[in-house]
Write an enzyme that holds these catalytic residues in place. Structure first.
Site, mmCIF file in Angstrom:
data_model
loop_
_atom_site.group_PDB
_atom_site.id
_atom_site.type_symbol
_atom_site.label_atom_id
_atom_site.label_comp_id
_atom_site.label_asym_id
_atom_site.label_seq_id
_atom_site.Cartn_x
_atom_site.Cartn_y
_atom_site.Cartn_z
ATOM 1 C CE1 TYR A 159 5.424 -17.855 62.074
ATOM 2 C CE2 TYR A 159 7.341 -18.943 62.784
ATOM 3 C CZ TYR A 159 6.614 -18.262 63.149
ATOM 4 O OH TYR A 159 6.539 -17.031 64.104
ATOM 5 C CG ASP A 205 7.516 -20.503 66.720
ATOM 6 O OD1 ASP A 205 6.983 -21.374 67.016
ATOM 7 O OD2 ASP A 205 7.029 -19.288 66.725
ATOM 8 C CG HIS A 207 4.128 -20.848 63.815
ATOM 9 N ND1 HIS A 207 2.950 -20.590 62.954
ATOM 10 C CD2 HIS A 207 4.271 -19.709 64.443
ATOM 11 C CE1 HIS A 207 2.483 -19.200 63.334
ATOM 12 N NE2 HIS A 207 3.479 -18.748 64.224
ATOM 13 C CD GLU A 231 7.611 -19.612 69.852
ATOM 14 O OE1 GLU A 231 8.728 -19.154 70.004
ATOM 15 O OE2 GLU A 231 6.669 -18.965 69.632
ATOM 16 C CG ASP A 311 1.362 -10.165 65.674
ATOM 17 O OD1 ASP A 311 2.424 -10.447 65.736
ATOM 18 O OD2 ASP A 311 0.421 -10.670 66.262
#
Ligand code: EZ4
Ligand code: CO
Length: 397
Positions: A159, A205, A207, A231, A311
């Protein structure tokens, strides 16, 4: 100031964005972002078939009433599609109200608490040397807080190591191995800390990839590295899981990018289980709800860290930066950047300089859309990858 027209503009300048454009009878227009990565057209249908008919003829100035009308009035509350649609209306109406007042939006939200917002970009590398190179390049651009994501030995496509996570066609598949990650991540983060020194803020992160006890182990093992945060160590639907991680470590935690309701955030905030709340205007019901979440968080000295992956459209950045400028408990803004084509489609007043983002002083949120440019980049269906464990079990991307 009634609403004369509302339209959805779908475009793909490097990646898909869904934008709502609302225009008043007096000729003012405002923009809201409605992008839900990988499920874009569901929001388009929700807006076109169900929301826009209710907007025509409404007073554009009644932001709170319109929010309640769309939230309570639908009976079916919450969820990413509904809340992104409400967010798009809400942000467009705040944009219009600020333009009508001739003010940059942060003025309507309480005025400036600061002039510029600390931000962090994504450093990525297939391995540690590549990641070190990327970090050095970002340091050269003035960044003082940096997110680190690195390839994991034995796994391809970890990721965050690839600039574009969205895939045209069908979802890409990634392999994941929690133990391989747990063996590697603390060493990788230690190496990065040793190279950059204590002054640079380092973020990472996870994820949603770990189990609770694995997350607790990682948070504890990296404690002495003084990360800015860890995170999404685990999926956060079950708040009790975060309580367990928290008991084991003082590593700061940042959670909430997939939350869409203030109620999703409530227990994590009220029990001080997190240090940064990651909601964004687009996925959590617009400025009307996100500023309430931020105010709730302020009571526990929890700060904002609005999700800012690629995004989030330039429109969402505009909204987030005006809110961040006004809030006392702004923490940091993620700044993943956009493809160059997006810059052409969305002219914007916000800007990057010297490790920080500024909102600009244009009336409204300061982001517009060039529809002729947008038309040159048509929507193509695309997906986030899916993730499987090495034995084939579907896991959390
Ligand atoms: O996977 O924005 O912190 N950033 C992230 C992102 C999310 C995407 C989902 O669309 O976790 O990379
Ligand atoms: Co994230």
């Amino acid at each position: 100031m009634n609403i004369r027209e509302a339209r959805v503009i779908i475009c793909s300048p490097g990646r898909n964005f869904v934008t709502l454009r609302i225009e008043t009878e007096s000729g003012l227009h405002g923009l809201g972002d409605a992008t839900v990565n990988g499920r874009e057209m569901a929001v388009v249908a929700y807006l076109q078939d169900h929301v826009i008919p209710c907007l025509l003829g409404r007073d554009a100035g009644r932001i709170e009433d319109t929010w309640q009308y769309l939230y309570r009035g639908a009976y079916w509350r919450g969820g990413p599609i509904t809340m992104a649609a409400i967010a798009a209306v809400d942000v467009a109406l705040w944009d219009i109200k600020a333009k009508a007042a001739g003010m940059p939006l942060y003025q309507l939200l309480g005025g400036a608490s600061r002039e510029r917002m600390l931000c962090y970009p994504h450093a990525r590398g297939v391995d540690v040397p590549a990641l070190l190179d990327h970090v050095a390049a970002l340091r050269g651009q003035g960044y003082r807080a940096i997110r680190l994501q690195c390839g994991i030995p034995g796994l391809d496509r970890a990721y965050g190591t690839d600039a574009s996570q969205a895939r045209r066609g069908l979802p890409a598949e990634q392999l994941w191995d929690c133990e391989a990650y747990l063996r590697f991540a603390p060493r990788m983060l230690r190496t990065m800390r040793e190279h950059v020194g204590e002054e640079v803020d380092l973020l990472h992160d996870v994820h949603h990839r770990l189990t609770p006890i694995q997350a607790a182990r990682l948070a504890r093992e990296v404690e002495s590295l003084h990360l800015f945060w860890l995170e999404d160590p685990v999926p956060a639907e079950n708040h009790e899981v975060i309580r367990m991680i928290r008991q084991h470590s003082t590593t700061p935690l940042a959670i909430g990018e997939v939350f869409n309701s203030i109620h999703d955030c409530r227990a994590l905030i009220q029990e001080q289980l997190i240090d940064y709340i990651r909601v964004t205007p687009v996925h959590a019901g617009g400025l009307t709800q996100v500023r309430r979440i931020a105010d709730l968080a302020a009571l526990w000295q929890i700060r904002t860290a609005f999700h800012g992956a690629g995004d989030m459209s330039p429109v969402t950045y505009g909204a987030a930066l005006h809110l961040g400028r006004a809030l006392s408990n702004f923490g940091i803004q993620e700044f993943a950047g956009h493809p160059p084509e997006a810059r052409e489609v969305f002219p914007r007043a916000w800007a990057y300089a010297d490790g920080h983002l500024t909102s600009g002083e244009a009336p409204g949120h300061g982001v517009d859309i060039d529809e002729a440019a947008a038309a040159r980049f048509p929507y193509t269906r695309s997906y986030l990858p899916v993730c499987r464990l090495t034995d084939g079990t579907l896991w959390n991307y």
